[in-house]
Write a protein that holds these residues in place. Structure first.
Motif, short mmCIF file in Angstrom:
data_model
loop_
_atom_site.label_atom_id
_atom_site.label_comp_id
_atom_site.label_asym_id
_atom_site.label_seq_id
_atom_site.Cartn_x
_atom_site.Cartn_y
_atom_site.Cartn_z
N ARG A 2 68.52 114.10 130.09
CA ARG A 2 69.97 114.29 130.00
C ARG A 2 70.71 113.17 130.72
NH1 ARG A 2 68.46 119.74 131.05
NH2 ARG A 2 69.11 119.53 133.22
N THR B 153 73.18 110.55 128.91
CA THR B 153 74.54 110.49 129.42
C THR B 153 74.90 109.07 129.83
OG1 THR B 153 74.44 112.78 130.22
CG2 THR B 153 76.10 111.34 131.20
N TYR C 48 80.41 108.09 122.58
CA TYR C 48 79.74 108.88 123.61
C TYR C 48 79.12 110.14 123.01
CZ TYR C 48 78.94 111.94 127.56
OH TYR C 48 78.36 112.79 128.45
N ARG D 249 75.21 110.91 123.18
CA ARG D 249 74.81 111.97 124.12
C ARG D 249 74.26 113.20 123.42
NH1 ARG D 249 72.96 115.41 126.21
NH2 ARG D 249 73.33 116.43 128.22
N TYR D 250 74.82 113.59 122.28
CA TYR D 250 74.40 114.83 121.66
C TYR D 250 73.66 114.63 120.34
CZ TYR D 250 77.37 116.91 125.19
OH TYR D 250 77.93 117.28 126.39
#
Length: 237
Positions: A58, A62, A93, A97-98
């Motif tokens: 994570r 990030t 982002y 990130r996801y």
């Protein structure tokens, strides 16, 4: 295998030292050295992106998402309005990130294809292509971006292999050979897909001649030699 702090520290130190050599040789500016050092550090964490739902994973996605989001915004600052820049930042982002994290989580297994030299080349060519095509970086700078991702990546793989050797009992652990490998022989489908992406990205990278020209130029090595050691009193202002 080496832990998160070890990977982070060694990659940061190694990439920082090599980036400083690039500064001394005149291949990178002070600002570029900071970015290259950061990219090398990120490269040193990338092989563990296949650790599902772990804190390091994570943190890596990030950090990568924030870095790419700010880079995308800064390089488009002269062309877009403030609102458009905010949207570019947010979209970049969230995608990294996801969306990228979910794709990697679903398609990978730990110590699989991302612990291989093929994956190291994938991120090298990917970083080079993005820097050149998306951020309009000069060819030499774009290749430096890819090289530092590659450098950090290989540092990570090498550390994992070193930690697979029990020097006290003089034996090899079962994990030996699972990190620093060309491809993942256990999952040939993933390996074939990765090699295909590597080939595709290679054709998207810019001409390599600026790198060979810089390395074969005597002025590069003369400048590095003149900055390698103090030319008088140490730490003189």
């Amino acid at each position: 295998m080496a832990n998160f702090k070890m990977h982070l520290g060694v990659a940061a130190i190694g990439s920082g030292m090599v980036a400083t050599l690039c500064l001394g040789a005149g291949l990178a500016s002070v600002q570029e050295v900071a970015i290259l050092s950061l990219l090398g550090t990120i490269g040193g964490l990338l092989p563990d992106i296949d650790l599902d739902h772990s804190t390091p994973t994570r943190l890596m996605f990030t950090a990568l998402g924030l870095l790419l989001a700010f880079l995308a915004m800064f390089f488009k600052a002269a062309h877009y309005s403030v609102l458009e820049l905010w949207l570019v930042w947010g979209a970049t982002y969230l995608a990294v990130r996801y969306l990228a994290w979910r794709m990697f989580s679903d398609l990978t297994s730990h110590r699989g294809i991302f612990h291989s030299l093929a994956a190291a080349l994938f991120f090298c060519f990917l970083g080079t292509a993005i820097a050149y095509h998306q951020f309009d970086a000069p060819r030499l700078t774009a290749w430096l971006v890819g090289f530092f991702l590659l450098l950090g990546y290989i540092i990570h793989l090498a550390l994992d292999e070193i930690y697979s050797v029990d020097f006290e009992n003089r034996r090899l652990k079962r994990s030996f050979g699972t990190a620093l490998k060309l491809i993942d022989s256990r999952h040939l489908n993933n390996s074939g897909m990765m090699l295909g992406f590597v080939l595709l990205l290679f054709f998207m990278t810019p001409d390599f001649s600026p790198v060979t020209d810089a390395l074969s130029n005597a002025n590069t090595w003369q400048q590095l030699g003149s900055h390698l050691l103090p030319q008088g009193t140490w730490f003189a202002l």
